[in-house]
Design a protein around this motif. Structure first.
Motif, PDB file in Angstrom:
ATOM      1  N   GLY A  57       0.793  -1.291  -0.008  1.00  0.00           N
ATOM      2  CA  GLY A  57      -0.049  -0.010   0.021  1.00  0.00           C
ATOM      3  C   GLY A  57       0.836   1.316  -0.064  1.00  0.00           C
ATOM      4  O   GLY A  57       0.543   2.025  -0.830  1.00  0.00           O
ATOM      5  N   GLU A  58       1.901   1.372   0.807  1.00  0.00           N
ATOM      6  CA  GLU A  58       2.719   2.507   0.796  1.00  0.00           C
ATOM      7  C   GLU A  58       3.528   2.556  -0.528  1.00  0.00           C
ATOM      8  O   GLU A  58       3.587   3.737  -0.883  1.00  0.00           O
ATOM      9  N   GLY A  59       3.923   1.351  -1.106  1.00  0.00           N
ATOM     10  CA  GLY A  59       4.515   1.547  -2.561  1.00  0.00           C
ATOM     11  C   GLY A  59       3.623   2.306  -3.640  1.00  0.00           C
ATOM     12  O   GLY A  59       3.863   2.805  -4.489  1.00  0.00           O
ATOM     13  N   TYR A  60       2.301   1.746  -3.223  1.00  0.00           N
ATOM     14  CA  TYR A  60       1.250   2.288  -4.427  1.00  0.00           C
ATOM     15  C   TYR A  60       0.962   3.713  -4.127  1.00  0.00           C
ATOM     16  O   TYR A  60       1.005   4.593  -5.075  1.00  0.00           O
ATOM     17  N   ALA A  61       1.086   4.381  -2.776  1.00  0.00           N
ATOM     18  CA  ALA A  61       0.778   5.723  -2.402  1.00  0.00           C
ATOM     19  C   ALA A  61       1.654   6.631  -2.889  1.00  0.00           C
ATOM     20  O   ALA A  61       1.569   7.726  -3.061  1.00  0.00           O
ATOM     21  N   GLU A  62       3.009   6.226  -2.509  1.00  0.00           N
ATOM     22  CA  GLU A  62       4.147   6.936  -2.623  1.00  0.00           C
ATOM     23  C   GLU A  62       5.021   6.645  -4.302  1.00  0.00           C
ATOM     24  O   GLU A  62       5.958   6.146  -4.260  1.00  0.00           O
ATOM     25  N   HIS A  63       4.142   7.049  -5.043  1.00  0.00           N
ATOM     26  CA  HIS A  63       4.586   6.664  -6.693  1.00  0.00           C
ATOM     27  C   HIS A  63       5.769   7.577  -6.986  1.00  0.00           C
ATOM     28  O   HIS A  63       5.945   8.817  -6.336  1.00  0.00           O
ATOM     29  N   ARG A  64       6.347   7.586  -7.961  1.00  0.00           N
ATOM     30  CA  ARG A  64       7.286   8.286  -8.641  1.00  0.00           C
ATOM     31  C   ARG A  64       6.928   9.872  -8.685  1.00  0.00           C
ATOM     32  O   ARG A  64       7.851  10.974  -8.361  1.00  0.00           O
ATOM     33  N   PHE A  65       5.885  10.176  -9.147  1.00  0.00           N
ATOM     34  CA  PHE A  65       5.217  11.573  -9.484  1.00  0.00           C
ATOM     35  C   PHE A  65       5.196  12.271  -8.104  1.00  0.00           C
ATOM     36  O   PHE A  65       5.641  13.500  -8.062  1.00  0.00           O
ATOM     37  N   ARG A  66       4.751  11.629  -7.148  1.00  0.00           N
ATOM     38  CA  ARG A  66       4.567  12.091  -5.833  1.00  0.00           C
ATOM     39  C   ARG A  66       5.907  12.445  -5.101  1.00  0.00           C
ATOM     40  O   ARG A  66       6.011  13.669  -4.374  1.00  0.00           O
ATOM     41  N   LYS A  67       6.835  11.460  -5.235  1.00  0.00           N
ATOM     42  CA  LYS A  67       8.266  11.857  -4.861  1.00  0.00           C
ATOM     43  C   LYS A  67       8.782  13.030  -5.681  1.00  0.00           C
ATOM     44  O   LYS A  67       9.598  13.703  -4.829  1.00  0.00           O
ATOM     45  N   PHE A  68       8.441  13.131  -6.848  1.00  0.00           N
ATOM     46  CA  PHE A  68       9.154  14.418  -7.816  1.00  0.00           C
ATOM     47  C   PHE A  68       8.591  15.332  -7.185  1.00  0.00           C
ATOM     48  O   PHE A  68       9.086  16.539  -7.061  1.00  0.00           O
ATOM     49  N   VAL A  69       7.285  15.745  -7.087  1.00  0.00           N
ATOM     50  CA  VAL A  69       6.531  16.766  -6.602  1.00  0.00           C
ATOM     51  C   VAL A  69       6.987  17.204  -5.084  1.00  0.00           C
ATOM     52  O   VAL A  69       7.035  18.604  -4.942  1.00  0.00           O
ATOM     53  N   ARG A  70       7.173  16.480  -4.536  1.00  0.00           N
ATOM     54  CA  ARG A  70       7.582  16.848  -3.101  1.00  0.00           C
ATOM     55  C   ARG A  70       8.785  17.893  -2.856  1.00  0.00           C
ATOM     56  O   ARG A  70       8.931  18.355  -1.924  1.00  0.00           O
ATOM     57  N   THR A  71       9.722  17.674  -3.827  1.00  0.00           N
ATOM     58  CA  THR A  71      10.987  18.403  -3.890  1.00  0.00           C
ATOM     59  C   THR A  71      10.794  19.591  -4.448  1.00  0.00           C
ATOM     60  O   THR A  71      11.609  20.433  -4.351  1.00  0.00           O
ATOM     61  N   ARG A  72       9.508  19.833  -5.026  1.00  0.00           N
ATOM     62  CA  ARG A  72       9.396  21.177  -5.930  1.00  0.00           C
ATOM     63  C   ARG A  72       8.843  22.319  -4.964  1.00  0.00           C
ATOM     64  O   ARG A  72       7.973  21.863  -3.933  1.00  0.00           O
ATOM     65  N   PRO A  74       5.813  24.602  -3.757  1.00  0.00           N
ATOM     66  CA  PRO A  74       4.408  24.303  -3.760  1.00  0.00           C
ATOM     67  C   PRO A  74       3.638  25.550  -4.643  1.00  0.00           C
ATOM     68  O   PRO A  74       2.491  26.219  -4.456  1.00  0.00           O
ATOM     69  N   GLN A  75       4.260  25.819  -5.689  1.00  0.00           N
ATOM     70  CA  GLN A  75       3.658  26.903  -6.558  1.00  0.00           C
ATOM     71  C   GLN A  75       3.587  26.690  -8.145  1.00  0.00           C
ATOM     72  O   GLN A  75       4.601  25.718  -8.343  1.00  0.00           O
ATOM     73  N   VAL A  76       2.815  27.206  -8.748  1.00  0.00           N
ATOM     74  CA  VAL A  76       2.495  26.972 -10.224  1.00  0.00           C
ATOM     75  C   VAL A  76       3.755  27.599 -11.147  1.00  0.00           C
ATOM     76  O   VAL A  76       4.576  27.127 -11.751  1.00  0.00           O
ATOM     77  N   MET A  77       3.838  28.778 -10.796  1.00  0.00           N
ATOM     78  CA  MET A  77       4.703  29.577 -11.356  1.00  0.00           C
ATOM     79  C   MET A  77       5.452  30.344 -10.366  1.00  0.00           C
ATOM     80  O   MET A  77       5.272  31.515 -10.137  1.00  0.00           O
ATOM     81  N   PRO A  78       6.591  29.905  -9.927  1.00  0.00           N
ATOM     82  CA  PRO A  78       7.352  30.812  -8.831  1.00  0.00           C
ATOM     83  C   PRO A  78       7.918  31.963  -9.118  1.00  0.00           C
ATOM     84  O   PRO A  78       7.876  32.744  -8.444  1.00  0.00           O
TER      85      PRO A  78
END
Length: 89
Positions: A57-72, A74-78
């Protein structure tokens, strides 16, 4: 009326937007059916009932896109937000 067009060129962007949304919905549907640990399509897996498989379940919830977005940020156009929010000195 022989030259009447059924689809006007102004409608093409609408078709593109709706096609993109339908594609995203289809991708999410396929992802849920194929990889969600709580969805069981075949009969052998349905017999198992509720499984306490937290790692799957954790592997399903923590997919690659979520890991990528976590480091960005939280703005659309900074850069645009920075331009309008910070005063010029």
């Amino acid at each position: 009326m022989a030259g009447y067009r059924w689809i006007r060129p102004e409608v093409y962007p609408l078709f593109a937007a709706i096609g993109t949304v339908v594609g995203i919905c289809a991708m999410q549907l396929v992802r849920n059916i194929c990889t969600n640990p709580e969805v069981r399509v075949n009969k052998a897996n349905r017999k198992a009932g509720v499984l306490e498989n937290y790692s799957e379940g954790e592997g399903y919830a923590e997919h690659r896109f979520r890991k990528f977005v976590r480091t960005r940020p939280p703005q659309v156009m900074p850069s645009v937000n920075k331009f309008f929010s910070e005063p010029d000195l």
